[in-house]
Scaffold this motif. Structure first.
Motif, PDB file in Angstrom:
ATOM      1  N   THR A  14       0.231  -3.722   7.494  1.00  0.00           N
ATOM      2  CA  THR A  14      -1.014  -3.635   7.819  1.00  0.00           C
ATOM      3  C   THR A  14      -1.901  -4.779   8.231  1.00  0.00           C
ATOM      4  O   THR A  14      -3.022  -4.549   8.697  1.00  0.00           O
TER       5      THR A  14
ATOM      6  N   ASP B   6      -5.113   1.070  10.605  1.00  0.00           N
ATOM      7  CA  ASP B   6      -4.801   2.428  10.012  1.00  0.00           C
ATOM      8  C   ASP B   6      -4.695   3.276  11.080  1.00  0.00           C
ATOM      9  O   ASP B   6      -3.953   4.438  11.105  1.00  0.00           O
TER      10      ASP B   6
ATOM     11  N   THR C  63      -4.033   3.655  -2.018  1.00  0.00           N
ATOM     12  CA  THR C  63      -4.383   2.460  -2.847  1.00  0.00           C
ATOM     13  C   THR C  63      -5.461   1.560  -2.315  1.00  0.00           C
ATOM     14  O   THR C  63      -5.789   1.603  -1.435  1.00  0.00           O
ATOM     15  N   SER C  64      -5.585   0.928  -3.340  1.00  0.00           N
ATOM     16  CA  SER C  64      -6.999  -0.114  -3.071  1.00  0.00           C
ATOM     17  C   SER C  64      -6.421  -1.725  -3.397  1.00  0.00           C
ATOM     18  O   SER C  64      -6.050  -1.943  -4.554  1.00  0.00           O
TER      19      SER C  64
ATOM     20  N   HIS D  93      -4.869   8.744   5.042  1.00  0.00           N
ATOM     21  CA  HIS D  93      -5.657   8.386   3.898  1.00  0.00           C
ATOM     22  C   HIS D  93      -4.894   7.303   2.961  1.00  0.00           C
ATOM     23  O   HIS D  93      -3.845   7.559   2.891  1.00  0.00           O
ATOM     24  N   CYS D  94      -5.665   6.257   2.910  1.00  0.00           N
ATOM     25  CA  CYS D  94      -4.999   4.968   1.853  1.00  0.00           C
ATOM     26  C   CYS D  94      -5.076   5.269   0.554  1.00  0.00           C
ATOM     27  O   CYS D  94      -6.359   5.551   0.135  1.00  0.00           O
TER      28      CYS D  94
ATOM     29  N   ARG E 153       0.832  -1.177   0.076  1.00  0.00           N
ATOM     30  CA  ARG E 153      -0.048   0.074   0.084  1.00  0.00           C
ATOM     31  C   ARG E 153       0.884   1.295  -0.073  1.00  0.00           C
ATOM     32  O   ARG E 153       1.998   1.195   0.334  1.00  0.00           O
TER      33      ARG E 153
ATOM     34  N   TYR F 125       0.250   5.255   1.511  1.00  0.00           N
ATOM     35  CA  TYR F 125      -0.787   6.146   2.403  1.00  0.00           C
ATOM     36  C   TYR F 125      -0.336   7.519   2.264  1.00  0.00           C
ATOM     37  O   TYR F 125       0.898   7.904   1.997  1.00  0.00           O
TER      38      TYR F 125
END
Length: 266
Positions: free
Chosen positions: A212, A217, A150-151, A147-148, A137, A139
């Motif tokens: 993660t 988060d 990536t998905s 805020h992330c 990921r 952030y």
């Protein structure tokens, strides 16, 4: 854990960066790798797929090719001769395609079943371009909020999007580590690409799922929001916290903070 730290000036920012990788508390082999390439404004992490023949080889191969091929802001980089397209996202797409192709070719030459995730950023003036494949990921910490960007390309994320699983169920699923895209798995791969504006005070954090899967988060944000901690200290603290939570996987973290350029007084 060896912490890599440094700083450079890029665009209108003083860029301070740090990164480290750690095998965690369970696995003997570290299949994660990281790339810190400040000359090109590039930072990346890669997580070789566990359960395959040579995850460490896959992640190191992908990042070695990334360093070789990534376009730099400087004239004379031979990548521009191969991909004569100065649009940042198209350029990045071509880079990831080339990295995937070379990693796949290396896999076939070795006769190994290997593949890797990839999450990377490149700083370009007052913007950053991102690419990711798999569940590593990126952030952004800004205005005291995480805020992330990536998905995850993962099975449970697909099921959440379809409404078949809730986010809570996805976090507990035995299939949460099953990814749907990987570098080197096939001759071609489809990365997710994006461009984001940058601002003074932004922190970009790249990490593998060893972080993660151990920390929420909220935990990550609290660590980044500690004003008394340097970016190197934050990276080291995140890895320590992930190990304290169990360290079930390899953990790799790269942090980049954008600071104002201090003008020298006469």
């Amino acid at each position: 854990m060896e912490l890599l730290e440094g700083h450079c000036r890029m665009g209108g920012f003083q860029v301070v960066y740090a990164g480290a990788t750690d095998p965690g508390r369970v696995r003997r082999c570290n299949e994660d790798n990281l790339l810190i390439y400040p000359e090109a404004g590039v930072f990346a992490v890669a997580d070789g797929l566990g359960g395959l023949d040579a995850g460490d080889v896959a992640s190191s191969t992908a990042l070695a090719h990334l360093r070789e091929l990534v376009p730099t802001p400087f004239a004379g980089n031979r990548f521009f001769a191969l991909f004569n397209d100065k649009h940042p996202l198209r350029q990045l797409e071509a880079v990831v395609a080339a990295v995937n192709r070379r990693t796949y070719e290396h896999r076939m030459t070795l006769g190994k079943n290997m593949a890797t995730t990839l999450a990377m950023v490149q700083l370009r003036g007052d913007k950053v371009v991102l690419a990711h494949v798999g569940d590593s990921r990126v952030y952004r910490w800004r205005d005291n909020a995480l805020h992330c960007l990536t998905s995850d390309h993962s099975l449970v994320n697909e099921l959440v999007r379809k409404g078949a699983l809730t986010a809570s169920q996805a976090r507990q699923s035995s299939q949460r580590h099953v990814i749907t895209r990987a570098v080197g798995a096939e001759p071609t791969v489809m990365p997710t690409l994006q461009q984001q504006p940058l601002a003074v005070g932004d922190i970009l954090l790249l990490c593998t799922d060893g972080l993660t899967s151990m920390l929420s988060d909220r935990d990550i944000g609290q660590c980044l929001g500690n004003a008394a901690t340097t970016i190197g200290g934050s990276v080291a603290q995140l890895i320590t916290l992930a190990n304290q939570a169990g360290g079930h996987d390899n953990i790799t973290v790269v942090g980049v903070i954008l600071l104002p350029i201090e003008e020298k007084s006469d």
